[in-house]
Design a protein around this motif. Structure first.
Motif, PDB file in Angstrom:
ATOM      1  N   PHE A 161       6.560   8.303  -0.377  1.00  0.00           N
ATOM      2  CA  PHE A 161       5.383   8.001  -1.187  1.00  0.00           C
ATOM      3  C   PHE A 161       4.820   9.324  -1.679  1.00  0.00           C
ATOM      4  CE2 PHE A 161       0.594   6.999  -0.957  1.00  0.00           C
ATOM      5  CZ  PHE A 161       0.544   6.591  -2.278  1.00  0.00           C
ATOM      6  N   ALA A 162       4.597   9.424  -2.976  1.00  0.00           N
ATOM      7  CA  ALA A 162       4.105  10.668  -3.555  1.00  0.00           C
ATOM      8  C   ALA A 162       2.977  10.381  -4.527  1.00  0.00           C
ATOM      9  CB  ALA A 162       5.242  11.412  -4.259  1.00  0.00           C
ATOM     10  N   VAL A 163       2.124  11.385  -4.720  1.00  0.00           N
ATOM     11  CA  VAL A 163       1.064  11.327  -5.736  1.00  0.00           C
ATOM     12  C   VAL A 163       1.071  12.656  -6.469  1.00  0.00           C
ATOM     13  CG1 VAL A 163      -1.384  10.995  -6.220  1.00  0.00           C
ATOM     14  CG2 VAL A 163      -0.348   9.835  -4.250  1.00  0.00           C
ATOM     15  N   ILE A 164       1.196  12.601  -7.805  1.00  0.00           N
ATOM     16  CA  ILE A 164       1.118  13.793  -8.630  1.00  0.00           C
ATOM     17  C   ILE A 164       0.030  13.597  -9.673  1.00  0.00           C
ATOM     18  CG2 ILE A 164       3.510  14.520  -8.244  1.00  0.00           C
ATOM     19  CD1 ILE A 164       4.255  13.283 -10.936  1.00  0.00           C
ATOM     20  N   LEU A 165      -0.458  14.694 -10.239  1.00  0.00           N
ATOM     21  CA  LEU A 165      -1.576  14.661 -11.175  1.00  0.00           C
ATOM     22  C   LEU A 165      -1.226  15.391 -12.461  1.00  0.00           C
ATOM     23  CD1 LEU A 165      -4.463  15.700  -8.716  1.00  0.00           C
ATOM     24  CD2 LEU A 165      -3.618  13.386  -9.173  1.00  0.00           C
ATOM     25  N   SER A 166      -1.804  14.918 -13.575  1.00  0.00           N
ATOM     26  CA  SER A 166      -1.527  15.527 -14.872  1.00  0.00           C
ATOM     27  C   SER A 166      -2.761  15.443 -15.766  1.00  0.00           C
ATOM     28  CB  SER A 166      -0.346  14.813 -15.540  1.00  0.00           C
ATOM     29  OG  SER A 166      -0.124  15.301 -16.841  1.00  0.00           O
ATOM     30  N   PRO A 167      -3.296  16.580 -16.224  1.00  0.00           N
ATOM     31  CA  PRO A 167      -4.402  16.526 -17.193  1.00  0.00           C
ATOM     32  C   PRO A 167      -3.872  16.028 -18.532  1.00  0.00           C
ATOM     33  CG  PRO A 167      -3.702  18.800 -16.858  1.00  0.00           C
ATOM     34  CD  PRO A 167      -2.908  17.964 -15.898  1.00  0.00           C
ATOM     35  N   VAL A 168      -4.542  15.039 -19.120  1.00  0.00           N
ATOM     36  CA  VAL A 168      -3.979  14.388 -20.307  1.00  0.00           C
ATOM     37  C   VAL A 168      -5.024  14.190 -21.393  1.00  0.00           C
ATOM     38  CG1 VAL A 168      -2.226  13.158 -18.976  1.00  0.00           C
ATOM     39  CG2 VAL A 168      -4.428  12.054 -19.407  1.00  0.00           C
ATOM     40  N   GLY A 169      -4.499  14.071 -22.621  1.00  0.00           N
ATOM     41  CA  GLY A 169      -5.292  13.631 -23.759  1.00  0.00           C
ATOM     42  C   GLY A 169      -4.908  12.213 -24.099  1.00  0.00           C
ATOM     43  N   ALA A 170      -4.960  11.855 -25.366  1.00  0.00           N
ATOM     44  CA  ALA A 170      -4.660  10.495 -25.808  1.00  0.00           C
ATOM     45  C   ALA A 170      -3.189  10.159 -25.582  1.00  0.00           C
ATOM     46  CB  ALA A 170      -5.011  10.340 -27.281  1.00  0.00           C
ATOM     47  N   TYR A 171      -2.913   8.917 -25.166  1.00  0.00           N
ATOM     48  CA  TYR A 171      -1.530   8.484 -24.945  1.00  0.00           C
ATOM     49  C   TYR A 171      -0.789   8.376 -26.273  1.00  0.00           C
ATOM     50  CZ  TYR A 171       2.443   5.801 -23.255  1.00  0.00           C
ATOM     51  OH  TYR A 171       3.714   5.388 -22.952  1.00  0.00           O
TER      52      TYR A 171
ATOM     53  N   PRO B 121      -9.930  17.778 -16.982  1.00  0.00           N
ATOM     54  CA  PRO B 121     -10.438  18.261 -18.274  1.00  0.00           C
ATOM     55  C   PRO B 121     -11.732  17.544 -18.643  1.00  0.00           C
ATOM     56  CG  PRO B 121      -8.647  16.723 -18.631  1.00  0.00           C
ATOM     57  CD  PRO B 121      -8.783  16.872 -17.136  1.00  0.00           C
ATOM     58  N   THR B 122     -12.524  18.174 -19.482  1.00  0.00           N
ATOM     59  CA  THR B 122     -13.837  17.609 -19.816  1.00  0.00           C
ATOM     60  C   THR B 122     -14.029  17.363 -21.314  1.00  0.00           C
ATOM     61  OG1 THR B 122     -14.760  19.854 -19.859  1.00  0.00           O
ATOM     62  CG2 THR B 122     -14.960  18.618 -17.793  1.00  0.00           C
ATOM     63  N   LYS B 123     -13.044  17.721 -22.140  1.00  0.00           N
ATOM     64  CA  LYS B 123     -13.182  17.459 -23.571  1.00  0.00           C
ATOM     65  C   LYS B 123     -13.153  15.950 -23.828  1.00  0.00           C
ATOM     66  CE  LYS B 123     -11.134  19.860 -26.709  1.00  0.00           C
ATOM     67  NZ  LYS B 123     -10.106  20.556 -27.538  1.00  0.00           N
ATOM     68  N   PRO B 124     -13.835  15.474 -24.855  1.00  0.00           N
ATOM     69  CA  PRO B 124     -13.809  14.030 -25.162  1.00  0.00           C
ATOM     70  C   PRO B 124     -12.380  13.518 -25.301  1.00  0.00           C
ATOM     71  CG  PRO B 124     -15.463  15.147 -26.490  1.00  0.00           C
ATOM     72  CD  PRO B 124     -14.701  16.234 -25.786  1.00  0.00           C
TER      73      PRO B 124
ATOM     74  N   ILE C 203     -16.038   0.737 -21.503  1.00  0.00           N
ATOM     75  CA  ILE C 203     -15.161   1.134 -20.394  1.00  0.00           C
ATOM     76  C   ILE C 203     -15.146   2.645 -20.221  1.00  0.00           C
ATOM     77  CG2 ILE C 203     -12.763   1.210 -19.594  1.00  0.00           C
ATOM     78  CD1 ILE C 203     -12.383  -1.596 -20.677  1.00  0.00           C
ATOM     79  N   THR C 204     -14.976   3.390 -21.318  1.00  0.00           N
ATOM     80  CA  THR C 204     -14.968   4.849 -21.189  1.00  0.00           C
ATOM     81  C   THR C 204     -16.345   5.367 -20.778  1.00  0.00           C
ATOM     82  OG1 THR C 204     -15.356   5.120 -23.571  1.00  0.00           O
ATOM     83  CG2 THR C 204     -13.068   5.166 -22.808  1.00  0.00           C
ATOM     84  N   GLY C 205     -17.402   4.679 -21.233  1.00  0.00           N
ATOM     85  CA  GLY C 205     -18.751   5.068 -20.819  1.00  0.00           C
ATOM     86  C   GLY C 205     -18.950   4.911 -19.318  1.00  0.00           C
ATOM     87  N   ILE C 206     -18.447   3.819 -18.765  1.00  0.00           N
ATOM     88  CA  ILE C 206     -18.514   3.611 -17.305  1.00  0.00           C
ATOM     89  C   ILE C 206     -17.682   4.659 -16.589  1.00  0.00           C
ATOM     90  CG2 ILE C 206     -17.872   2.033 -15.436  1.00  0.00           C
ATOM     91  CD1 ILE C 206     -18.577  -0.293 -17.344  1.00  0.00           C
ATOM     92  N   GLN C 207     -16.475   4.912 -17.090  1.00  0.00           N
ATOM     93  CA  GLN C 207     -15.584   5.881 -16.454  1.00  0.00           C
ATOM     94  C   GLN C 207     -16.190   7.278 -16.410  1.00  0.00           C
ATOM     95  OE1 GLN C 207     -12.223   5.209 -19.018  1.00  0.00           O
ATOM     96  NE2 GLN C 207     -11.265   3.740 -17.634  1.00  0.00           N
ATOM     97  N   LEU C 208     -16.944   7.631 -17.449  1.00  0.00           N
ATOM     98  CA  LEU C 208     -17.538   8.969 -17.552  1.00  0.00           C
ATOM     99  C   LEU C 208     -18.970   9.030 -17.022  1.00  0.00           C
ATOM    100  CD1 LEU C 208     -16.198   9.828 -21.111  1.00  0.00           C
ATOM    101  CD2 LEU C 208     -15.485  10.920 -18.969  1.00  0.00           C
TER     102      LEU C 208
END
Length: 356
Positions: free
Chosen positions: A158-168, A128-131, A337-342
């Protein structure tokens, strides 16, 4: 290097509506990564297949003895279209530290990273790309040996799953209220508190339910021996800014070594902000609150990144932090941190890895 076998879904799911807020951990992407382990054979049969149920025997050891490890990291989409991971090497390193403590075979760090990157690339359209949103990545290992006896399993998945998320937290960046637990204990030195495993989290649920009933978002744990020194919050590490100095509990064997925690400490040193890892008592915290030297409190974790704390409750005492709002330093840490991540802030520390 893993030789990953790909089986693409023939029924891709519909992406979440852009105007609907993403609840944390409720939506999952089209595929999952799986890899098996068998004693004498090692890790093998790496594959990406359509997301779906995993078939296990009722006697699988994970159900009876809790031998499992999990990790959590995120993928982000930059404004120029790149896909970035944030310090995935630290998650691979921590995963193996957990594996060693839990008698699970280690996974070569390059294989862990390859599995994560391959999954993110496969389901890249789900980022997702929303703030405030991201693609949460959940790698995990479970013991699959069909055996009812107490010993390390001979087989694992061993497994890897993905989930689009907003705020915890529903509060987002608004300060949360924290309950300081004085009855139950999350972990003790010599136990498994420093491993990322479900046993530590299920141990926290009784206190979390109690805190929620009183209107508090999370539980802050004290040490298991003296019940006076602060350790960590249910889903986060914890920081205090007192008299201009940033303090966080030292890693002592019962505290999870968070990747975001390490990032905050590194940024403090990079900015020449005084930072200490040491024992912090509840008494010291409340004295700082009384005399006005307690400036800010914030939690750190992959899910929330930074979560400001506005209220702390211990027994019958309620302490408001500052004016109850987000602090200037907490905001700076979050923005950096979020600036670096994005990809919006220059990554001078070499923390991001591009998925290509």
């Amino acid at each position: 290097m893993l030789n990953i076998r790909y089986e693409k879904t023939t029924a891709p799911k519909e992406l979440p509506a852009a105007d609907n807020p993403l609840k944390f951990g409720t939506i999952f992407t089209d595929h999952m990564f799986l890899m098996d382990y068998e004693e004498g054979k090692g890790w093998h049969d790496a594959r990406i297949v359509p997301y779906g149920p995993i078939s296990l025997e009722p006697s699988a050891m994970v159900f009876h003895y809790g031998q499992e490890m999990f990790e959590g990291l995120k993928a982000y989409k930059t404004e120029d279209g790149r896909t970035l991971l944030f310090r995935p090497n630290k998650n691979a390193e921590r995963a193996n530290n957990s594996n060693k403590r839990l008698c699970i075979p280690t996974i070569p760090e390059e294989d862990f990273a390859q599995a994560v990157k391959a999954m993110v690339k496969m389901d890249e359209r789900w980022i997702p790309t929303k703030p405030g949103t991201s693609l949460y990545i959940r790698p995990f290992v479970i013991a699959t040996d069909p055996f009812l006896g107490v010993r390390p399993s001979n087989r694992y998945l061993f497994a890897v799953i993905l989930s689009p998320v907003g705020a915890y937290y529903p509060e987002g960046l608004n300060p949360v209220k924290i309950w300081i637990e004085d009855e139950y204990v999350r972990a003790i030195k010599g136990g498994i508190g420093e491993a990322k495993t479900g046993g530590n989290y299920v141990a926290s649920l009784a206190s979390q339910v109690k805190a929620h009933e009183e209107g508090y978002s999370q539980v802050l744990w004290l040490d298991g021996k003296e019940r006076k020194y602060i350790e960590e919050v249910g889903a986060m590490n914890i920081f205090f800014k007192i008299n201009g100095k940033v303090l966080t509990p030292e890693l002592n064997g019962s505290i999870l070594p968070g990747v975001t925690r390490d990032s905050v400490i590194s940024l403090c040193k990079h900015w020449n902000v005084p930072v200490e890892e040491r024992r912090i008592s509840v008494e010291e915290l409340y004295e700082a609150g009384k005399d006005g030297s307690l400036e800010e409190v914030f939690g750190t974790g992959t899910a929330a990144v930074i979560s400001p704390v506005g209220h702390l409750r211990f027994e019958d005492h309620v302490l408001m932090v500052g004016d109850g709002g987000i602090g200037e330093f907490s905001q700076k840490i979050y923005d950096t941190i979020t600036g670096i991540q994005l990809g919006k802030v220059e990554d001078t520390l070499g923390w991001t890895v591009e998925v290509v």
